[in-house]
Scaffold this motif. Structure first.
Motif, PDB file in Angstrom:
ATOM      1  N   SER C  91       0.819  -1.213   0.000  1.00 10.46           N
ATOM      2  CA  SER C  91       0.000   0.000   0.000  1.00 10.46           C
ATOM      3  C   SER C  91       0.849   1.258   0.000  1.00 10.46           C
ATOM      4  N   ASN C  92       2.163   1.108   0.068  1.00 11.18           N
ATOM      5  CA  ASN C  92       3.074   2.238   0.096  1.00 11.18           C
ATOM      6  C   ASN C  92       2.932   3.091   1.357  1.00 11.18           C
ATOM      7  N   GLY C 388      -5.192   2.354   6.886  1.00 16.54           N
ATOM      8  CA  GLY C 388      -5.550   1.349   5.888  1.00 16.54           C
ATOM      9  C   GLY C 388      -5.863   1.902   4.521  1.00 16.54           C
ATOM     10  N   ILE C 389      -6.021   3.202   4.407  1.00 13.96           N
ATOM     11  CA  ILE C 389      -6.428   3.697   3.091  1.00 13.96           C
ATOM     12  C   ILE C 389      -5.226   3.927   2.186  1.00 13.96           C
ATOM     13  N   GLU C 401     -11.710  -4.278   1.123  1.00 10.84           N
ATOM     14  CA  GLU C 401     -11.889  -5.002   2.387  1.00 10.84           C
ATOM     15  C   GLU C 401     -10.610  -5.054   3.209  1.00 10.84           C
ATOM     16  N   ILE C 402      -9.485  -5.249   2.505  1.00 17.30           N
ATOM     17  CA  ILE C 402      -8.201  -5.252   3.207  1.00 17.30           C
ATOM     18  C   ILE C 402      -7.993  -3.908   3.880  1.00 17.30           C
ATOM     19  N   SER C 403      -8.309  -2.872   3.130  1.00 19.40           N
ATOM     20  CA  SER C 403      -8.136  -1.523   3.648  1.00 19.40           C
ATOM     21  C   SER C 403      -8.960  -1.306   4.925  1.00 19.40           C
ATOM     22  N   MET C 404     -10.192  -1.817   4.906  1.00 18.55           N
ATOM     23  CA  MET C 404     -11.047  -1.636   6.082  1.00 18.55           C
ATOM     24  C   MET C 404     -10.584  -2.529   7.237  1.00 18.55           C
ATOM     25  N   GLU C 405     -10.051  -3.695   6.903  1.00 16.16           N
ATOM     26  CA  GLU C 405      -9.565  -4.577   7.963  1.00 16.16           C
ATOM     27  C   GLU C 405      -8.332  -3.969   8.630  1.00 16.16           C
TER      28      GLU C 405
END
Lengths: 577, 413, 455
Positions: C91-92, C388-389, C401-405
């Protein structure tokens, strides 16, 4: 004499396995004996250059011609051991122009494809070259993994019926009626694969012919039969860099000299070397100045070497030989050619021939000539096939595959695995269960380690040379215990423990020469991991039994372990506790 | 304008954090500056005080009894037994660690299959103490090469532990990639009930009545106590983690606990930028923190250097020598780098003892044995004179000298 | 106006560098490509892996140690060695970069590997590439949208439109597009009188004995402050002027952060050249560059010099600061705040989240420390997890979903904290905080403004 003559080859370096493979393919009954692991001697201690012949093109054109011929053969038959990196002979401003021209014409005369490139072109090929490089000559140098090559030769010999015994030291030559008829050998464990703790013992092996291919150790074998073989061992240092600074072999274009070559080798680059005669091939000083010279001289070609990380250094001993009447003072003047010493002709001792001198790149050709010689002894006329039949692993294979789909491996790990395993990749890497990486530095998976264990018994150093596990930047810091655990599946715990200790010690041996900066930091981390976290240095299993009752046995809340009172009572989240 | 505090601690490992927490609890305006993350995260999470003498005698049952016998230049001699005890008291107050009920060392199983003497252990490791005679089942995970349960079990047996121990390898529930990180296992156990249930089921299927279950140290991160106690109640057995690493979740849990203790005590901290230089002669006036090429002054009355040893890079080296990179403190070492090590992998390595020397107030000494600055002290791995790996004394020395440096610096304010 | 040039020539399906593109142009000095020497620093401790918020929730991502030093070290030649496609899962956030105790250039390795992957291995006609290119070039979309802000905000969040975007572009329908301001920051700035007006106001507030040359800053507002959260840009100007600094707003483009994160290094370099060129002129004249977005400041400080060779880049890097950091170093802001009281709608309990890119600059505690003594407000650090964003990451359907997790621990801690207002320096973290909790999210500059600037 038996219908199938039994030939005993002493020495599990490139020469020995080359001879063994050749003879086995010519349907001889072959036994190969090696005192340590395969490649234990000089073969395992070289810079991994597959000569184009360029290095000999001025001074020794016969060798140069042989090199380029064998270079082409090995690209074919040993493709999974060879990387065709190409090579450059680089000229700095202070280097002699006429030598550069001699090199160029020498290459031409020997049939070595060579072209001149400008300094700028050379730097486009190799961006880390010094900016003041004048120009360079391109040649088809390559890199070869000596471990893999020797293991594959031995495997091929075994496929053709040969018996291969490692960790088996020849204690005596059996001489009967003035003829060599075999050897007495001492197995460290065995016979068969080496397993720690399995009792070894002496064995008499009788043979119709003995080939002494023990390189720098040839004199010792000779002594056992009272013949004099004057090998002049000459040591050379090689320093291993953590990463490749170059992807092409870089040679300094000047007459013989120390520290004039950088060979990209697998994940590393190897700096070499020196040339200094020593008395004993097993006992000679390994010194700081030699390592410093590699860095300080070769940084003239690749300046970033000054600050780059080295992970270890090692020394190899060239088994140089020259007929006693030549008497060269300087070992660099001794020819790199090889000599076949038929002891019947030379010393009146039939039944044995020694082979001394020579170069790794021409190992196959040497094997062929020895095998021809052995054939002659028995009046057998069978053609050599070693130049045509690929080694096991070097049959057709491609490194461009979908590693995740086919093997469940990340692409660089899959790629490196296939480069090492060649055509054996599918057989080894197709596993039912998960195949985790055991050595992260080199990208070696459990499946490959298990394959190597099946070939090497409980010897983790033999696993290492087959897989490169523990040969990366942490030098076994993070994988030694994992490798021991991989052994434990097959062998009892005490065996795994001994193999583990042996690996740790072996890794330390070479790393000592790189202990400053990053590698000292790594060594300190490894030490902390092994001693502090694992207490490997005070293993109670190795020592006297402990009085456990004298130590803290915990507090009394034993019903649910020791945690009962610590549960956080903060409400928490709706995650199903 | 410099960023100002009374006490500036350079380094955010166990020693730096202990220094800062100790001082902050005394009401000192303390700031901790740490470049990147510390080696505490690599460590097993066990807190050793002294397991073996410098001569290799041990395992010691009572580390405190052995301290007065240590060589004069050992940091424990500087701090003294009482100082070590007071430091451990602070540690016990700010963490939930066990072992403080006795002076006696505990022997804890390691992922390498040995046992090691340690003075404090996290609650998650507590049920694993090797002097407890209840039977143990070790459970490893198929892809987790760092902890091979059958191998560790066989090794512990060879070490003569007073209980039956066996090991089994199971597949972790779900279809994880073979290179899943420890944090992934921890996260799933912490947040996914189905994973926990499946995990319990697979352990239960391989268990034959053992009262203790040993697992790799992946039982949750922030919520690790809840994960473990949940497993204990489902299995009806004591559950413990076998410390390993790096990477080490117990190590980073300890780091979290100490940072939060520092926060609660009112200390300031920041990470990410290195201290690269200083101004001052007899006293340090301020240090310079480098932020992408700009040097920002940080001033304080007192300074503590807790940058770690060769691993933490508080001590560095090149082909020519060994040095302390910020203040260029004197580091005594052999000129010939081939005398920095021993030929045996676990030999008596001089490099392991390299570090700065101090007076009895932990002020850093120069080559002549005089304090280099009035207001610079050192604590933890940057100190010389002890081989923490061989002695198993790393954590204890960091805590004790961190405490002592904080106390001495506070007295100067 | 500096922003007048028309960015609509951009076409996402065709890299604007066109046929001339060669890696060597991105890296004029050929050895920039070779990051293998960076692996020399790695001693395998895996501290980076334990900091990776993606690897914790998604085991398809093998973690930064593999992605960085291990992969680079295993790479043998430049041409046919493929970059593992898991690089697209990074995600950098660059927490690994901030974590490494051994100085491995992880961000440089990831950015370069991603750039190579996108250049050499990703189809330029794939929906994913086109979507990423649009996301990476947010400034272009925002520039268009700002022409009709109300309509854009409405259309972009229309459920039918969003369903189509999710299906055809892979932009998650769950996300709310940020509202576009009816007046951009630049428009406000120009209308207010630009630099001349700022100089006038700053002079009024400066002590008489102050050297004016110490009070000059060039504001890098970034895209969000310009098009969306203009109140942050305005707060920056008012706060700095209050403290005596004259502000200039030079010509600027996107910092490049979303382009790095999507491997579009040539897009990023084009923008970087403009930014460096205008900032370096000002730096030469004694201005310091100030960004209110921590991803922008990190790009200028760290990523530019790591990835590009542009004249003046080092000078800009060395003189760039985060807006709050700069005040702490160069003014008595801490004292001012400890004497101030906040009243009105910012007299709140704040749940503060330190953005990863701020953490990377050592700024993770600055807001908490500064506002601890400020009367009328409370502030609580919601912990060290990632939101997460990660800019555009959470704007991809397959990563939503990964971002929200990843964000869940932060949401939980925000819910657990005393107040119902969030605070962070990063505009996309703010978006995620709002999305996960429904909280209103403020920038520290807004609170400083409320504390020290008279309304």
């Amino acid at each position: 004499m038996a219908a199938t003559p039994h030939v005993l080859v002493i020495g599990g370096g490139s020469t020995g396995v080359g001879i063994a493979r050749d003879l086995a393919m010519r349907e001889f009954d072959v036994t190969l004996l090696e005192q340590g692991n395969l490649t234990h001697g000089t073969t395992g201690r070289m810079h991994g250059l597959l000569h184009s012949g360029g290095r000999y093109a001025v001074a020794d054109q016969a060798s140069a011609t042989e090199c380029i011929e064998e270079n082409r053969v090995l690209r074919d038959i040993a493709s999974h051991c060879v990387e065709m990196t190409g090579g450059l002979f680089v000229k700095r401003p202070e280097d002699d122009e006429s030598y550069f021209q001699d090199k160029l014409s020498g290459c031409e005369e020997c049939g070595i494809p060579a072209e001149v490139v400008s300094g700028r072109e050379a730097r486009q090929m190799e961006p880390h070259l010094a900016t003041d490089i004048d120009k360079a000559i391109t040649v088809p140098d390559g890199a070869v993994d000596p471990f893999r090559l020797v293991v594959a030769n031995a495997a091929s010999a075994q496929e053709h019926g040969a018996r291969v015994e490692t960790h088996s030291k020849v204690r005596d030559l059996l001489v009967e009626d003035g003829e060599v008829v075999g050897v007495e050998v001492e197995h460290d464990s065995g016979p068969g694969l080496r397993v720690h703790g399995v009792e070894g013992g002496r064995e008499e092996i009788r043979a119709d012919y003995v080939v002494n291919a023990t390189g720098a150790w040839a004199g010792r074998i000779g002594d056992m039969a009272g013949v004099d073989i004057e090998v002049r061992p000459s040591k050379g240092v090689m320093t291993i860099m953590n990463v490749r600074q170059v992807d092409t072999v870089i040679n300094r274009c000047r007459p013989k000299g120390d520290a004039d070559i950088i060979v990209p080798h697998e994940t590393t680059a190897i700096l070499g070397t020196t040339d200094e005669e020593v008395a004993d091939p097993e006992d000679y000083p390994e010194e700081q100045w030699e390592v410093d010279m590699m860095i300080d001289t070769l940084k003239e070609l690749v300046p970033m070497l000054e600050e780059a990380r080295t992970i270890r250094s090692f020394w190899g001993v060239r088994p140089l030989y020259e007929p006693p009447d030549v008497g060269s003072e300087d070992p660099t003047d001794i020819t790199r050619d090889f000599f076949l010493l038929d002891h019947e002709e030379r010393d009146g001792l039939p039944g044995m021939t020694s082979i001394v001198g020579g170069k790794f790149t021409t190992y196959r050709m040497m094997g062929e000539q020895i095998a021809d010689h052995v054939c002659n002894q028995f009046g057998i006329d069978r053609a050599c096939r070693t130049a045509d039949v690929p080694l096991p692993g070097s049959e057709d294979f491609s490194v461009l595959r979908d590693y995740m789909d086919e093997f469940g491996l990340r692409s660089p790990i899959g790629r490196r695995s296939v480069e090492r395993l060649g055509s054996r990749a599918d057989e080894v890497l197709q596993t039912a269960g998960p195949n985790p990486t055991v050595c992260e530095c080199e990208g070696v998976t459990r499946a490959e380690v298990q394959d190597a264990i099946a070939q090497s018994g409980s010897d983790l150093n033999a696993v290492r040379i087959r897989t490169r596990a523990s040969m990366g930047n942490c030098q076994g810091g993070f994988c030694s215990h994992r490798l021991a655990s991989e052994l434990h599946g097959e062998y009892e715990e005490p065996i795994a423990r001994r193999a583990w200790d042996e690996l740790l010690q072996e890794r330390w041996k070479g790393q000592r020469h790189a202990l400053w900066g990053q590698q000292l930091s790594q060594a300190a981390l490894n030490y902390a991991l092994h001693a502090t976290t694992q207490n490997r240095d005070h293993d109670p299993a190795d020592g006297e039994s402990l009085d456990f009752s004298a130590f803290d046995s915990g507090t009394d809340d034993r019903t649910t372990g020791a945690a009962g009172t610590d549960v956080a009572a903060d409400g928490g989240h709706a995650d199903g506790y | 304008m410099a960023i100002d505090s009374e006490l500036l601690v350079v380094g955010g490992g166990l020693a730096g954090l202990t220094t800062a927490v100790t001082a902050a609890r005394e009401g000192v305006d303390v700031r901790l500056v740490s470049y990147k993350q510390s080696t505490l995260r690599n460590a097993s999470g066990l807190v050793d005080v002294l397991g073996y003498t410098p001569d290799g005698e041990g395992p010691l049952t009572d580390p405190f009894a052995a301290i007065p016998e240590l060589p004069d230049d050992h940091p424990y001699r500087t701090v003294g037994v009482d100082g070590v005890r007071s430091a451990m008291d602070v540690f016990d107050e700010v963490t939930d660690y066990r072992g403080g009920h006795t002076d006696t060392n505990a022997l804890l199983p390691t992922h390498g299959g040995t046992v090691k003497p340690t003075a404090r252990y996290p609650p998650g490791a507590a049920a694993g103490v090797a002097s407890d005679d209840r039977d143990v089942l070790l459970v490893g995970l198929q892809s987790m090469t760092d902890f091979d349960a059958p191998h560790v079990a066989a090794h512990l047996e060879a070490a003569g532990v007073p209980f039956d121990v066996s090991g089994v390898t199971i597949q972790f529930p779900g279809d994880l990639q073979a290179d899943a990180k420890v944090t992934r296992y921890a996260k799933l156990l912490e947040t996914d009930p189905a994973t926990r249930d499946g995990f319990v089921e697979r352990i239960e299927a391989n268990r034959s009545g053992q009262q203790r279950i040993g697992l790799p140290a992946v039982l949750g991160d922030d919520d690790h106590d809840r994960v473990r106690t949940h497993l204990e109640s489902e299995l009806g057995a004591a559950v413990f983690e076998v410390p390993s690493g790096p990477p080490s979740l117990p190590g980073l849990r300890l780091e979290d606990a100490l940072f939060s203790a520092l926060d609660s005590a009112g200390g300031s901290f920041e990470t990410g930028n290195p201290v690269v230089d200083y101004e001052g002669d007899d006293r340090i006036d301020h240090v310079l923190v480098e932020k992408s090429g700009t040097e920002v002054p940080y001033s304080a009355d007192q300074y503590v250097l807790a940058t770690g040893g060769l691993v933490g890079k508080g001590i560095d080296s090149d082909r020519e020598g060994v040095y302390e990179p910020i203040f260029d403190c004197h580091v005594d070492h052999a000129e010939d780098r081939y005398e920095w090590f021993d030929g045996d992998v676990f030999g008596d390595h001089p490099f392991a003892r390299y570090g700065v020397d101090t007076d009895d107030r932990l002020r850093v000494l120069d080559a002549d044995g005089d304090p280099q600055f009035d207001n610079l002290r050192a604590a933890g791995g940057v100190l010389g004179g002890y081989d923490y790996a061989a002695e198993k004394s790393g954590s204890g020395v960091s805590i004790a000298t961190g405490y002592h440096a904080a106390t001495a610096a506070t007295e100067e304010l | 106006m500096s922003d007048a040039e028309d960015p609509t020539t951009f076409s996402p399906a065709e890299p604007t560098t066109g046929e001339e593109f060669e890696p060597v142009e991105v890296f004029p000095d050929n050895d920039d490509f070779d990051l293998r020497p960076g692996a020399d620093n790695c001693y395998k401790c895996s501290t980076c892996d334990t900091n990776c918020p993606v690897a914790e929730v998604d085991d398809d991502f093998p973690g930064p140690k593999f992605q960085g030093p291990e992969q680079w070290r295993l790479t043998q030649t430049d041409d046919d060695y493929e970059i593992d496609d898991s690089i697209t899962s990074c995600s950098n956030c660059l927490r690994c970069d901030n974590a490494c105790p051994s100085g491995v250039p992880l961000s440089q390795m990831h950015n370069t590997a991603r750039g190579r992957y996108v250049d050499e291995q990703m189809s330029k006609l794939s929906v994913e590439y086109i979507r990423n290119r649009i996301l990476a070039n947010y400034r272009t979309s925002a520039w268009l949208a700002s022409k009709v802000p109300r309509l854009s905000t409405f259309v972009m969040n229309n459920s039918a439109v969003r369903w189509v975007m999710d299906k055809t572009m892979g932009i998650p329908k769950e996300r709310d597009f940020p509202a576009f301001a009816t007046e951009t920051f630049q428009e406000w700035w120009a209308k207010r009188g630009g630099a001349d007006e700022s100089r006038r106001r700053a002079r009024q507030n400066r002590p008489d004995d102050a050297d004016p040359s110490d009070y000059k800053v060039a504001y890098f507002h970034g895209c969000y402050s310009n098009y969306n959260t203009t109140q942050v840009g305005k707060a920056m100007v008012r706060v700095y002027e209050e403290l005596g600094f004259e502000v200039v707003v030079p010509e600027q483009k996107c910092s490049g952060t979303p382009m790095f994160a999507n491997g579009m290094l040539d897009d990023a370099e084009r923008h970087a050249k403009v930014n460096v060129s205008s900032m370096s002129d000002l730096v030469e004249q004694g201005y310091d560059a100030i960004a209110s977005c921590t991803s922008c400041s990190m790009a200028l400080r760290q990523e530019y010099p790591e990835l590009f060779d542009i004249d003046g880049i080092e000078k800009v890097s060395e003189n760039t600061y985060d807006s709050v950091e700069y005040l702490r170093i160069h003014t008595d802001i801490a004292d001012r705040l400890s004497e101030a009281t906040v009243e009105g709608d910012l007299a709140e309990e704040f749940a503060y989240h330190a953005p990863c890119h701020g953490r990377n600059q050592g700024l993770e505690r600055q807001a908490v420390e500064l506002f601890a003594e400020l009367d009328g407000v409370g502030i609580e650090d919601v912990g060290d997890s990632c939101s997460g964003i990660s800019g555009t990451y959470g704007w991809k359907s397959e990563k939503y979903e990964i971002s929200m997790e990843i964000g869940q621990p932060m949401f939980d801690h925000m819910e657990d904290s005393a107040g119902e207002t969030g605070m962070t320096e990063c505009p996309t973290c703010a978006m995620q905080m709002e999305h996960g909790t429904g909280y209103d999210v403020r920038h520290p500059l807004e609170l400083i403004e409320a504390a020290i600037v008279e309304a």
